[in-house]
Scaffold this active site. Structure first.
Site, PDB file in Angstrom:
ATOM      1  N   TYR A 171       0.709  -0.979   0.060  1.00 24.93           N
ATOM      2  CA  TYR A 171      -0.074  -0.288   0.167  1.00 24.93           C
ATOM      3  C   TYR A 171       0.736   1.828  -0.601  1.00 24.93           C
ATOM      4  O   TYR A 171       0.357   2.244  -1.101  1.00 24.93           O
ATOM      5  CB  TYR A 171      -0.988   0.191   1.115  1.00 24.93           C
ATOM      6  CG  TYR A 171      -2.084   0.946   1.103  1.00 24.93           C
ATOM      7  CD1 TYR A 171      -3.317   1.053   0.092  1.00 24.93           C
ATOM      8  CD2 TYR A 171      -2.678   1.700   2.143  1.00 24.93           C
ATOM      9  CE1 TYR A 171      -3.994   0.980   0.143  1.00 24.93           C
ATOM     10  CE2 TYR A 171      -3.465   3.060   1.671  1.00 24.93           C
ATOM     11  CZ  TYR A 171      -4.528   2.426   0.576  1.00 24.93           C
ATOM     12  OH  TYR A 171      -5.308   3.306   0.476  1.00 24.93           O
ATOM     13  N   LYS A 178      -3.284   8.361   3.261  1.00 25.31           N
ATOM     14  CA  LYS A 178      -4.464   8.535   3.898  1.00 25.31           C
ATOM     15  C   LYS A 178      -4.008   8.528   5.536  1.00 25.31           C
ATOM     16  O   LYS A 178      -4.866   9.185   5.492  1.00 25.31           O
ATOM     17  CB  LYS A 178      -4.734   7.069   3.824  1.00 25.31           C
ATOM     18  CG  LYS A 178      -4.966   6.483   2.127  1.00 25.31           C
ATOM     19  CD  LYS A 178      -6.122   7.401   1.924  1.00 25.31           C
ATOM     20  CE  LYS A 178      -7.451   6.696   0.921  1.00 25.31           C
ATOM     21  NZ  LYS A 178      -8.183   7.504   0.020  1.00 25.31           N
TER      22      LYS A 178
HETATM   23  P1  NAD Z   1     -12.649   4.191  -8.346  1.00 25.92           P
HETATM   24  O1  NAD Z   1     -11.319   3.521  -9.489  1.00 25.92           O
HETATM   25  O2  NAD Z   1     -13.017   3.503  -8.674  1.00 25.92           O
HETATM   26  O3  NAD Z   1     -12.648   5.508  -8.442  1.00 25.92           O
HETATM   27  C1  NAD Z   1     -11.461   6.566  -7.966  1.00 25.92           C
HETATM   28  C2  NAD Z   1     -11.355   7.972  -8.192  1.00 25.92           C
HETATM   29  O4  NAD Z   1     -10.396   8.812  -7.920  1.00 25.92           O
HETATM   30  C3  NAD Z   1     -11.879   7.524  -9.802  1.00 25.92           C
HETATM   31  O5  NAD Z   1     -13.363   8.346 -10.351  1.00 25.92           O
HETATM   32  C4  NAD Z   1     -11.006   8.944 -10.506  1.00 25.92           C
HETATM   33  O6  NAD Z   1     -11.156   9.407 -11.390  1.00 25.92           O
HETATM   34  C5  NAD Z   1     -10.154   9.497  -9.129  1.00 25.92           C
HETATM   35  N1  NAD Z   1      -9.583  10.306  -9.113  1.00 25.92           N
HETATM   36  C6  NAD Z   1      -8.052  10.252  -9.327  1.00 25.92           C
HETATM   37  N2  NAD Z   1      -7.651  10.994  -9.299  1.00 25.92           N
HETATM   38  C7  NAD Z   1      -8.241  12.458 -10.210  1.00 25.92           C
HETATM   39  C8  NAD Z   1      -7.923  13.910 -10.021  1.00 25.92           C
HETATM   40  N3  NAD Z   1      -7.529  13.892 -10.402  1.00 25.92           N
HETATM   41  N4  NAD Z   1      -9.214  14.421  -9.919  1.00 25.92           N
HETATM   42  C9  NAD Z   1     -10.507  14.350 -10.043  1.00 25.92           C
HETATM   43  N5  NAD Z   1     -10.253  12.624  -9.639  1.00 25.92           N
HETATM   44  C10 NAD Z   1      -9.731  11.807  -9.371  1.00 25.92           C
HETATM   45  O7  NAD Z   1     -12.122   3.669  -7.326  1.00 25.92           O
HETATM   46  P2  NAD Z   1     -12.839   3.579  -5.516  1.00 25.92           P
HETATM   47  O8  NAD Z   1     -12.209   1.988  -4.536  1.00 25.92           O
HETATM   48  O9  NAD Z   1     -13.712   3.351  -5.422  1.00 25.92           O
HETATM   49  O10 NAD Z   1     -11.876   4.723  -4.419  1.00 25.92           O
HETATM   50  C11 NAD Z   1     -12.536   5.467  -4.082  1.00 25.92           C
HETATM   51  C12 NAD Z   1     -12.352   6.332  -2.990  1.00 25.92           C
HETATM   52  O11 NAD Z   1     -12.356   4.913  -1.892  1.00 25.92           O
HETATM   53  C13 NAD Z   1     -10.238   6.051  -2.940  1.00 25.92           C
HETATM   54  O12 NAD Z   1     -10.040   6.980  -1.883  1.00 25.92           O
HETATM   55  C14 NAD Z   1      -9.336   5.383  -2.509  1.00 25.92           C
HETATM   56  O13 NAD Z   1      -8.262   5.449  -1.395  1.00 25.92           O
HETATM   57  C15 NAD Z   1     -10.534   4.739  -1.288  1.00 25.92           C
HETATM   58  N6  NAD Z   1     -10.940   3.494  -0.529  1.00 25.92           N
HETATM   59  C16 NAD Z   1     -10.998   2.601  -1.449  1.00 25.92           C
HETATM   60  C17 NAD Z   1     -11.030   0.714  -1.558  1.00 25.92           C
HETATM   61  C18 NAD Z   1     -11.075  -0.458  -1.872  1.00 25.92           C
HETATM   62  O14 NAD Z   1     -11.047  -1.381  -1.654  1.00 25.92           O
HETATM   63  N7  NAD Z   1     -11.587  -0.145  -3.222  1.00 25.92           N
HETATM   64  C19 NAD Z   1     -10.917   1.001   0.543  1.00 25.92           C
HETATM   65  C20 NAD Z   1     -10.372   1.766   1.235  1.00 25.92           C
HETATM   66  C21 NAD Z   1     -10.679   3.008   0.864  1.00 25.92           C
END
Ligand code: NAD
Length: 273
Positions: A171, A178
């Site tokens: 990570y 984070k």
């Molecule tokens: P995802 O890839 O569907 O979403 C990530 C989003 O970030 C995308 O819509 C992308 O366009 C956006 N993004 C990236 N760079 C950008 C920029 N410069 N400007 C605007 N938008 C931008 O994946 P996800 O898993 O739904 O992630 C959403 C959030 O959840 C993130 O913060 C991720 O770290 C967090 N998260 C995810 C998980 C998991 O297991 N999937 C667990 C904990 C936290």
């Protein structure tokens, strides 16, 4: 005597009845942010969405057909958080349309794929700064830009992960981002509390999304949680994370700010694993 308040109890109406929330980070149907949009609709609210790039815009437009029309907010706005002009334009468009916000959801993260594989020791300066800018500083930038659009009682929710406080192999740079995001949640909660705006984070367990799959060993992360978390009977879903997000957006949790709410089937509480 029982303390009383003139405000109606939030349990008397759908949790987000009449509320307008801006949701960032919908890339596709697997995005946690899309589950949040659907939960907001189920809770009686409406979501304005942002998109990053034209391809995402057309994907989201098709997905919008799945939402009941009265839960579709009129706007779909471009937003790349590296671009200050686009950030300001979102706030300006809301104002020119006469729209206020009852909060927003920060569901944005990015790190170069090569930084999510191998050793943290090898993190590049450029990769470190990029992850921090997009995944953490963006919460500060959006909160500042949207503060004047938000009414008292508004709620900001950011998505985070356990890798901010524990070592989760691979990570890496995202763990440092984070940690900065969660510290930013607390300082923003302090600054915005005076305006009646709450700021919290949801720490989600691993969910199969495009961002999740970019982390080396993501399948093992999911397997470990499924095997060892107290709630073993299920795989964590984006809908469960989204419903918890709605709780934080709603007036039900109106006295909660500066918190990180773990929605991970209880995995974080485990000692020997
Ligand atoms: P995802 O890839 O569907 O979403 C990530 C989003 O970030 C995308 O819509 C992308 O366009 C956006 N993004 C990236 N760079 C950008 C920029 N410069 N400007 C605007 N938008 C931008 O994946 P996800 O898993 O739904 O992630 C959403 C959030 O959840 C993130 O913060 C991720 O770290 C967090 N998260 C995810 C998980 C998991 O297991 N999937 C667990 C904990 C936290």
């Amino acid at each position: 005597m029982t303390p009383s308040s003139s405000a109606p109890n939030p349990l008397q109406a759908p949790l987000l009845s009449g509320r307008h929330i801006l949701v960032t980070g919908v890339a596709n149907r697997w995005s946690i942010a899309w589950a949040v949009v659907q939960s907001i609709a189920r809770a009686g609210g409406r979501a304005t969405m942002t998109y990053q790039g034209e391809a995402q815009r057309s994907t989201i437009q098709k997905m919008l057909e799945d939402l009941p029309e009265h839960h579709r907010a009129p706007l779909l706005l471009p937003l790349d958080v590296r671009n200050d002009a686009e950030i300001s334009a979102v706030a300006e468009t809301l104002k020119s349309e006469g729209l206020t916000l009852d909060g927003f959801v920060h569901s944005i993260a990015f790190a170069k794929r090569e930084e999510l594989d191998g050793a943290f020791l090898d993190t590049s300066r450029d990769g470190f700064l990029m992850a921090q800018e997009i995944s953490a500083f963006s919460l500060v930038a959006l909160s500042r830009a949207f503060a004047s659009c938000m009414v008292p009682g508004s709620s900001i929710v950011a998505m985070t992960y356990l890798g901010s406080e524990r070592i989760v192999p691979h990570y890496n740079v995202m763990g440092a981002a984070k940690a900065a995001l969660e510290a930013s949640v607390r300082y923003l909660a302090y600054d915005l509390g005076v305006s009646g705006i709450r700021v919290n984070a949801v720490s989600a367990g691993p969910i199969k999304t495009a961002s999740g799959r970019a982390i080396k060993g993501f399948g093992d992360m999911q397997k470990t949680v499924a095997e060892r978390a107290p709630l073993k009977h299920q795989e964590l879903t984006a809908e469960e994370v989204a419903d918890a997000t709605v709780a934080l957006l709603s007036p039900l949790l109106r006295a909660v700010t500066g918190e990180v709410l773990f929605v991970d089937l209880g995995y974080r509480q485990m000692g020997m694993v």
